[in-house]
Write a protein that holds these residues in place. Structure first.
Motif, PDB file in Angstrom:
ATOM      1  N   LYS A 187       0.801  -1.237   0.000  1.00 49.00           N
ATOM      2  CA  LYS A 187       0.000   0.000   0.000  1.00 49.00           C
ATOM      3  C   LYS A 187       0.832   1.284   0.000  1.00 49.00           C
ATOM      4  O   LYS A 187       0.713   2.111   0.904  1.00 49.00           O
ATOM      5  N   ALA A 188       1.631   1.462  -1.013  1.00 51.23           N
ATOM      6  CA  ALA A 188       2.415   2.697  -1.117  1.00 51.23           C
ATOM      7  C   ALA A 188       1.740   3.665  -2.079  1.00 51.23           C
ATOM      8  O   ALA A 188       1.328   3.277  -3.176  1.00 51.23           O
ATOM      9  N   HIS A 189       1.620   4.925  -1.674  1.00 55.70           N
ATOM     10  CA  HIS A 189       1.062   5.960  -2.533  1.00 55.70           C
ATOM     11  C   HIS A 189       2.177   6.942  -2.880  1.00 55.70           C
ATOM     12  O   HIS A 189       2.083   8.147  -2.634  1.00 55.70           O
ATOM     13  N   SER A 190       3.249   6.386  -3.441  1.00 51.42           N
ATOM     14  CA  SER A 190       4.420   7.197  -3.718  1.00 51.42           C
ATOM     15  C   SER A 190       5.227   6.567  -4.840  1.00 51.42           C
ATOM     16  O   SER A 190       4.988   5.428  -5.236  1.00 51.42           O
ATOM     17  N   LYS A 191       6.208   7.308  -5.344  1.00 53.65           N
ATOM     18  CA  LYS A 191       7.118   6.808  -6.360  1.00 53.65           C
ATOM     19  C   LYS A 191       8.550   6.988  -5.844  1.00 53.65           C
ATOM     20  O   LYS A 191       8.789   7.652  -4.834  1.00 53.65           O
ATOM     21  N   CYS A 192       9.488   6.351  -6.548  1.00 53.35           N
ATOM     22  CA  CYS A 192      10.908   6.531  -6.248  1.00 53.35           C
ATOM     23  C   CYS A 192      11.244   6.174  -4.800  1.00 53.35           C
ATOM     24  O   CYS A 192      12.074   6.820  -4.159  1.00 53.35           O
ATOM     25  N   LEU A 193      10.584   5.134  -4.270  1.00 50.92           N
ATOM     26  CA  LEU A 193      10.779   4.735  -2.877  1.00 50.92           C
ATOM     27  C   LEU A 193      12.078   3.944  -2.730  1.00 50.92           C
ATOM     28  O   LEU A 193      12.301   2.966  -3.443  1.00 50.92           O
ATOM     29  N   THR A 194      12.929   4.378  -1.823  1.00 51.07           N
ATOM     30  CA  THR A 194      14.184   3.685  -1.540  1.00 51.07           C
ATOM     31  C   THR A 194      14.319   3.449  -0.044  1.00 51.07           C
ATOM     32  O   THR A 194      13.682   4.126   0.772  1.00 51.07           O
ATOM     33  N   MET A 195      15.165   2.479   0.315  1.00 49.20           N
ATOM     34  CA  MET A 195      15.548   2.233   1.701  1.00 49.20           C
ATOM     35  C   MET A 195      17.071   2.213   1.772  1.00 49.20           C
ATOM     36  O   MET A 195      17.721   1.549   0.962  1.00 49.20           O
ATOM     37  N   THR A 196      17.612   2.944   2.730  1.00 48.97           N
ATOM     38  CA  THR A 196      19.056   2.951   2.937  1.00 48.97           C
ATOM     39  C   THR A 196      19.357   2.481   4.349  1.00 48.97           C
ATOM     40  O   THR A 196      18.836   3.043   5.320  1.00 48.97           O
TER      41      THR A 196
END
Length: 209
Positions: free
Chosen positions: A54-63
């Protein structure tokens, strides 16, 4: 930018991070299969989120960043779709703290996100730190009789081949992890770090703009 609009955007960004979960009943699972022989030094660094709950976003990253005390910082960065609708270039970052209760099980962690009163379980259930360079994550928070869960498939690259995606989705389903709400993340035309006109940085200590 007007202070009221800034405050609204910070609140919207904060709520966006809490929205990407499934709500269910019962306890969090305790017998989740873990990634074998996890090397945290190799695992650390920046990952692209390929698919997540359920993500309402783009360009999602985890560091993931290693700390001297053996813990990890996890920073999620994303561009929220509602901000795109008003032509507001932005990058929102949200940093939590991962701790490892048992050094013999480095893939089984606890996570504390800013603004959350309870700690969540955080599992790395599968990894390939070689040719494929992917990982599968599962998070569960106990809220009285409810659970709040999220799953993610991450990779060093921006896409994974279809056969790998099918295999990883089947892996999640075999662990009885709900995949119905998982969505693909768009990584095209992403802003470089610091390029946004409006950027938020939220961690366990501060909120920065």
């Amino acid at each position: 930018m007007q202070p009221k609009l800034l405050l609204l955007l910070v609140i919207s960004a904060s709520l966006g991070y809490t929205a990407g979960h499934q709500i269910g009943f019962g306890p969090c699972p305790t017998n989740i299969q873990l990634a074998d022989k996890l090397d945290l030094t190799k695992f650390a660094g920046k990952w692209n989120v390929i698919m997540v709950t359920k993500a309402h976003s783009k360009c999602l990253t985890m560091t993931f960043t290693e700390s001297e005390d053996g813990s990890l910082d996890i920073t999620e960065a994303r561009e929220f779709e509602p901000f795109e609708a008003v032509n507001l270039e932005h990058i929102s970052k949200y940093t939590g703290k991962l701790t490892i209760p048992n050094s013999n099980e480095p893939a089984k962690m606890n996570i504390k996100w800013p603004g959350h009163f309870a700690v969540s379980n955080f599992f790395i259930v599968d990894t390939d730190l070689g040719s494929k360079d992917y990982a599968v994550l599962f998070e569960c928070q106990q809220l009285f009789i409810f659970t709040r869960t999220s799953a993610a498939i991450i990779a060093r690259g921006k896409v994974l081949d279809p056969d790998t995606m099918v295999m990883l989705m089947e892996k999640l389903e075999s662990l009885k992890i709900d995949t119905r709400g998982m969505t693909l993340i768009d990584h095209e035309q992403c802003l470089a770090d610091g390029e946004g006109v409006f950027n938020t940085n939220i961690d366990t200590d501060t909120i920065g703009i």
